[in-house]
Design a protein around this motif. Sequence first.
Motif, mmCIF file in Angstrom:
data_model
loop_
_atom_site.group_PDB
_atom_site.id
_atom_site.type_symbol
_atom_site.label_atom_id
_atom_site.label_comp_id
_atom_site.label_asym_id
_atom_site.label_seq_id
_atom_site.Cartn_x
_atom_site.Cartn_y
_atom_site.Cartn_z
ATOM 1 N N SER A 1 4.700 8.350 -10.319
ATOM 2 C CA SER A 1 5.752 8.345 -11.337
ATOM 3 C C SER A 1 5.632 7.168 -12.296
ATOM 4 O O SER A 1 6.272 7.158 -13.349
ATOM 5 N N HIS A 2 4.817 6.177 -11.932
ATOM 6 C CA HIS A 2 4.588 5.014 -12.788
ATOM 7 C C HIS A 2 3.071 4.853 -12.944
ATOM 8 O O HIS A 2 2.439 4.072 -12.235
ATOM 9 N N LYS A 3 2.508 5.580 -13.888
ATOM 10 C CA LYS A 3 1.050 5.717 -14.010
ATOM 11 C C LYS A 3 0.339 4.397 -14.308
ATOM 12 O O LYS A 3 -0.853 4.249 -14.030
ATOM 13 N N ALA B 1 0.829 -1.209 0.000
ATOM 14 C CA ALA B 1 0.000 0.000 0.000
ATOM 15 C C ALA B 1 0.864 1.260 0.000
ATOM 16 O O ALA B 1 0.632 2.192 -0.788
ATOM 17 N N ASN B 2 1.869 1.304 0.881
ATOM 18 C CA ASN B 2 2.761 2.460 0.918
ATOM 19 C C ASN B 2 3.554 2.593 -0.374
ATOM 20 O O ASN B 2 3.770 3.706 -0.881
ATOM 21 N N GLU B 3 3.972 1.472 -0.923
ATOM 22 C CA GLU B 3 4.746 1.517 -2.162
ATOM 23 C C GLU B 3 3.886 1.997 -3.326
ATOM 24 O O GLU B 3 4.376 2.730 -4.197
ATOM 25 N N PHE B 4 2.629 1.602 -3.331
ATOM 26 C CA PHE B 4 1.744 2.087 -4.386
ATOM 27 C C PHE B 4 1.594 3.603 -4.280
ATOM 28 O O PHE B 4 1.637 4.314 -5.298
ATOM 29 N N THR B 5 1.437 4.106 -3.079
ATOM 30 C CA THR B 5 1.352 5.560 -2.877
ATOM 31 C C THR B 5 2.623 6.252 -3.347
ATOM 32 O O THR B 5 2.574 7.298 -4.005
ATOM 33 N N ASP B 6 3.763 5.671 -3.042
ATOM 34 C CA ASP B 6 5.044 6.288 -3.368
ATOM 35 C C ASP B 6 5.374 6.247 -4.859
ATOM 36 O O ASP B 6 5.959 7.192 -5.391
ATOM 37 N N PHE B 7 4.995 5.158 -5.536
ATOM 38 C CA PHE B 7 5.485 4.949 -6.898
ATOM 39 C C PHE B 7 4.433 5.102 -7.994
ATOM 40 O O PHE B 7 4.777 5.211 -9.168
#
Length: 302
Positions: free
Chosen positions: A200-202, A191-197
């Motif tokens: 920039s990776h649509k 979940a946090n990684e999805f928010t972070d990335f």
Amino acid sequence: MKSLLNKLGVLIVAVWIQVPALAFGTVFTYMGNESSLDERNSYDKSLLELALEKTVAEYGPYTMQPSGEGLSLSRLIKLAEAKHYPNFFFKFSATDEMLEKFLAIQIPADRGVVGYRVAFVHQQNSQAFNQVSDISSLAKYSIVQGIGWLDTSIMQYNKLSVFQVSNYTSMFAMVERKRVDLFFRGVNEIANEFTDFSQSHKNLVIEPNLLLVYPLPRFFMTSKDNISNARRVELGLQRAWQDGSFVALWRQNHLASLEQAQLAKRKVIQLENPFIKTLDPNYRKYIFTIDELITEPAAAQN
């Protein structure tokens, strides 16, 4: 007289140097981040700090400092073996080999939740894996994982097709560019990684149907001769477990991601972990189960 003043000056300087050390206490080094977007170690730092707070009465004050930024796991392990960092405590997946090299505090820091894994995929492939139901059907697709990750070895042992790279952030780009099909992450991380990335990776999305499950206890580890400090951390973790603060911190950091992943609705594919044959099974009493989200919803929300 001049000689006496010189001696007094040296004594004052010596005392002045010692005061900060006494005030700040034992220095503990924890694992730093691999990049500015890397938040994987924030919970580990908080848990280590919690354990140290629980033991101040017996062991005194402490100071925490990060290891160097930008280090891959494989490089970090080599530095740990060389005792490059003072009083270094790092969380790592338990293996028979690591238990030989390091002193492990056998209380799973993340309660084994990272052994529940869901995947990032390209949005055009979000429904492409609906029919995958077992290892053999999953083996038809390419998976990216990190060099030196135990997950990589586990997936390879279970005959999955794994592409290894060293750079953490580049794995998201590989999914974005369709160079690989899946990038499996711990359900507590995704979940946090999805928010972070995702900004920039649509084209990055979380695959909605699959759940890999395998035993993956991760322990705080340190040098074999760092016995006293290891005892302190173990005692602190035990106290935090007993008074509920361990689980409270764990839920605070991981519960939102677990609920978002909807684990109970996913198709479970169980993998074998052949690298923990000598591990004492007592660690299992700390392990998270999906039933906690079903049978203890009120407690999970506290």
